[in-house]
Design an enzyme around this catalytic site. Structure first.
Site, PDB file in Angstrom:
ATOM      1  N   GLY A  50       0.770  -1.248   0.000  1.00 17.60           N
ATOM      2  CA  GLY A  50       0.000   0.000   0.000  1.00 17.60           C
ATOM      3  C   GLY A  50       0.794   1.287   0.000  1.00 17.60           C
ATOM      4  O   GLY A  50       0.316   2.310  -0.480  1.00 17.60           O
ATOM      5  N   ASP A 109      -5.478   1.862  10.319  1.00 20.90           N
ATOM      6  CA  ASP A 109      -6.876   1.468  10.491  1.00 20.90           C
ATOM      7  C   ASP A 109      -7.016   0.878  11.895  1.00 20.90           C
ATOM      8  O   ASP A 109      -7.102   1.632  12.862  1.00 20.90           O
ATOM      9  CB  ASP A 109      -7.250   0.489   9.368  1.00 20.90           C
ATOM     10  N   LYS A 137      -7.315   6.719   9.877  1.00 24.18           N
ATOM     11  CA  LYS A 137      -8.772   6.530   9.863  1.00 24.18           C
ATOM     12  C   LYS A 137      -9.333   6.704  11.268  1.00 24.18           C
ATOM     13  O   LYS A 137      -8.802   6.135  12.216  1.00 24.18           O
ATOM     14  CB  LYS A 137      -9.077   5.119   9.369  1.00 24.18           C
TER      15      LYS A 137
END
Ligand code: IMP
Length: 182
Positions: A50, A109, A137
């Site tokens: 990512g 996350d 997040k």
């Protein structure tokens, strides 16, 4: 190229500005405390897959000598639920003992991945260990984890683009988007 049906959260221009800002923060923080011998300059570790686009842009905004390495970490869980158990599939090649290390990740996350990666790296006794994420997040995390550097805080939505995927698609979107509900 890609199906542009996503709602755009951050445009290419907004992303470039944020990456520039974070690159300048890192440059400022590490300038003057560098031991500029070949084996002592900061090591920037990208967590794949990512982070690959963020890392590529970020390092070009860091105005310091630095080295780079990559790690592949896989979180084991069922479906979309993370088990909290993370395995290193590809380790770094560099000895980080007494080095200034900055870990670069796409998104924070549950923080399972970064907590595990940092625990593994800390055991190797780096001089310092900082974490830089593209996105943070807003979720009710069981794990307490704060990034040292971040580009954006986002709501609890599933985002794609700028390296982030859904089933390996959308990583090549130049912007950050939210997929429409299926
Ligand atoms: P963690 O839950 O903080 O361990 O994050 C694990 C990984 O899940 C991240 O590195 C991302 O690759 C992926 N991930 C979490 N949220 C998203 C999202 O909104 N879009 C795409 N990938 C995500």
């Amino acid at each position: 190229m890609v199906e542009a049906k996503e709602r755009i959260l951050y445009s290419e221009t907004q992303i470039a500005e944020a990456v520039k800002r974070v690159g300048a923060e890192i440059t400022r923080d590490y300038t003057g405390r560098l031991e500029e011998t070949e084996d002592k300059i900061p090591l920037i570790i990208g967590i794949l897959k990512g982070s690959f686009i963020f890392m590529a842009d970020l390092v070009r905004e860091i105005d310091l000598p630095c080295k780079m390495d990559f790690m592949v970490a896989k979180s084991y869980g069922q479906g979309t639920v993370s088990s909290g158990y993370v395995r290193i599939v590809k380790d770094i090649d560099t000895d980080i003992k007494d080095r200034d290390v900055i870990v670069v990740e796409d998104i924070l996350d549950t923080a399972n991945t970064l907590s595990s990666v940092c625990e593994i790296l800390r055991a190797r006794k780096p001089k310092s260990l900082k974490v830089c994420v593209f996105l943070d997040k807003k979720i009710d995390r069981k794990l307490q984890f704060e990034a040292d550097y971040k580009c954006f805080d986002i709501e609890n939505e599933f985002v794609v683009g700028y390296g982030l995927d859904y089933a390996e698609k959308y990583r090549n979107l130049p912007y950050l988007g939210v997929l429409p509900p299926v």
